[in-house]
Write an enzyme that holds these catalytic residues in place. Structure first.
Site, PDB file in Angstrom:
ATOM      1  CE1 TYR A   1       2.029   8.929  -2.517  1.00  0.00           C
ATOM      2  CE2 TYR A   1       0.306  10.445  -3.258  1.00  0.00           C
ATOM      3  CZ  TYR A   1       0.826   9.586  -2.305  1.00  0.00           C
ATOM      4  OH  TYR A   1       0.141   9.363  -1.140  1.00  0.00           O
TER       5      TYR A   1
ATOM      6  N   PRO B   1       0.789  -1.241   0.000  1.00  0.00           N
ATOM      7  CG  PRO B   1      -0.076  -1.068   2.155  1.00  0.00           C
ATOM      8  CD  PRO B   1       0.636  -2.004   1.243  1.00  0.00           C
TER       9      PRO B   1
ATOM     10  CE  LYS C   1       1.019   5.073  -8.178  1.00  0.00           C
ATOM     11  NZ  LYS C   1       0.344   6.355  -8.016  1.00  0.00           N
TER      12      LYS C   1
END
Ligand SMILES: Cc1cc2nc3c(=O)[nH]c(=O)nc-3n(C[C@H](O)[C@H](O)[C@H](O)COP(=O)(O)OP(=O)(O)OC[C@H]3O[C@@H](n4cnc5c(N)ncnc54)[C@H](O)[C@@H]3O)c2cc1C
Length: 392
Positions: free
Chosen positions: A386, A294, A298
């Site tokens: 990100y 985690p 994503k």
């Protein structure tokens, strides 16, 4: 029973696929083994990439998200008692992320689906996908728990959106699995406490990783790296807050706000990809095909990318008769999946302390973080990954 697309699983992947198909006039039936309350309460992801936000808005599921979600323009990296902010819009040409819990995404999609009368059957467990290699796949399912009645759903196509422990993946013969498990997990808490920072804080510490996140202006979500076999009950609330305080420590006057802990659980860390993501008329999407640790936030976003690609291919098939996009589905998704796997792995190994790590390893981690904090190129790479890789 008959439908064009039989969808197994009412997680984010299955629910969104049903919405996208409905918008294009293609009928589907969603089978979900758990009840509605369980699906709406299951605490999981909370960070939506820019692309996911755009898709949810276009699918008509953006109204409450835009009202209640928290737009975040950056994250903070914390290491060696220092703080460094990564400014997403400045590095990516204006992109950001949205903090909006997976529970809320699911609630919104379920409400839309039911309002439109779209078949969404809770407490209905798919038992097997049959005949996926032929042109008339069937879903054998049971309604109403262990003693319930069995029935069959005939489909043109089946979407296996049934998560990591579902049945769909088993119906893909000759697949290949790529996997890594990590010797640590995340002890996650939900707490009635206003977030101690207005953006997520990713902390690397010699005692292990910590993450400060939030679900709303009054609810904090925090995580601690713990050994993989940890039982959440072994940690008292006070021990958790004390350890969080240590790992977030800085040289300035930043303080951690404490509050009543309402939920506590341990999440294992795993990277897993199943190839291919298709067998005949069965298509795997989301966690049914791949898992990421985690750290990079994503998992949910990959599930969204898969079903957008699948919906596009199914619409193309219905509109033109061409299977071209369906044939490309697995390869198209896997390119993006592997970028997310790489990023999630990099971020995990950058921030977590592996058992047996040496002082040399510690120095290397800090040097890698220093590089991000001092090089625009390195920082841009992080910000682009990100905020999300393009879909399709
Ligand atoms: C504990 C935990 C914490 C997580 N935290 C994060 C995070 O912080 N950030 C992040 O990005 N990701 C996180 N993830 C990952 C993220 O939640 C998943 O990537 C996301 O839920 C994937 O959506 P999905 O629809 O593919 O699968 P799921 O959400 O797993 O949905 C699958 C659905 O299928 C149903 N199902 C299963 N088998 C059957 C069957 N036989 N018949 C009918 N229905 C069936 C299940 O009940 C479930 O509702 C976390 C995952 C877990 C497990």
């Amino acid at each position: 029973m008959r439908t064009t697309v039989g969808i197994i699983g009412a997680g984010p992947a299955g629910l969104l696929l049903a919405r996208l198909l409905h918008g294009a006039g293609i009928d589907s039936v969603v089978l979900e083994s758990r009840d509605r309350a369980y699906v709406e309460r299951r605490q999981r992801a909370g960070i939506l990439e820019q692309g996911t936000v755009d898709v949810l808005r276009a699918a008509g599921a953006g109204e409450r998200m835009d009202r209640e979600g928290l737009r975040h323009d950056g994250i903070e990296l914390r290491f060696a008692r220092r703080r460094h902010r990564v400014d997403f819009p400045a590095l990516t040409g204006g992109r950001s992320v949205m903090v909006y819990a997976q529970t809320e995404v699911c609630k919104d999609l379920i409400a839309l689906q039911l309002a439109d009368g779209g078949p969404l059957l809770f407490e209905t467990e798919a038992l097997a996908v049959e005949g996926a290699g032929g042109d008339r796949p069937r879903l054998r399912f049971r309604h109403g728990g262990a003693g319930g009645s069995e029935d069959v759903l005939e489909c043109d196509y089946v979407a296996g959106c049934d998560g990591f422990r579902g049945v769909a993946r088993r119906a893909v013969p000759d697949g290949r699995t790529f996997e890594r498990t990590y010797p640590f997990g995340w002890l996650g808490i939900l707490a009635d406490a206003a977030p101690s920072h207005d953006e997520l804080v990713y902390a690397r510490h010699d005692r292990g990783f910590a993450l400060l996140s939030m679900r709303s202006p009054s609810v904090s979500r925090l995580y601690l790296q713990v050994p993989a076999d940890t039982d959440a009950g072994d940690w008292s609330d006070e021990e958790i807050w004390d350890e969080l305080e240590r790992r977030f420590e800085t040289d300035d006057d930043w303080t951690l706000r404490r509050g009543h802990i309402t939920q506590k659980s341990v999440t294992p860390m795993r990277s897993h990809v199943h190839e291919p993501m298709r067998h005949g008329r069965l298509f795997l999407a989301g966690d049914a095909a791949h898992i990421v640790p985690p750290t990079g936030a994503k998992g949910l976003n990959l599930a969204v990318g898969d079903v957008v690609t699948l919906a596009r291919a199914l619409v193309h098939r219905v509109a033109t008769g061409s299977e071209e996009l369906l044939d490309a589905y697995s390869a198209t998704c896997l390119r993006r999946v592997w970028q997310a796997e790489r990023f999630s792995y990099d971020l995990t190994t950058l921030l977590h302390r592996a058992p047996g790590a040496t002082p040399f390893d510690d120095r290397l981690q800090v040097a890698r973080l220093d590089r991000i904090a001092s090089s625009r190129a390195a920082e841009t790479d992080l910000a682009e990954a990100y905020t999300g890789f393009p879909i399709g």
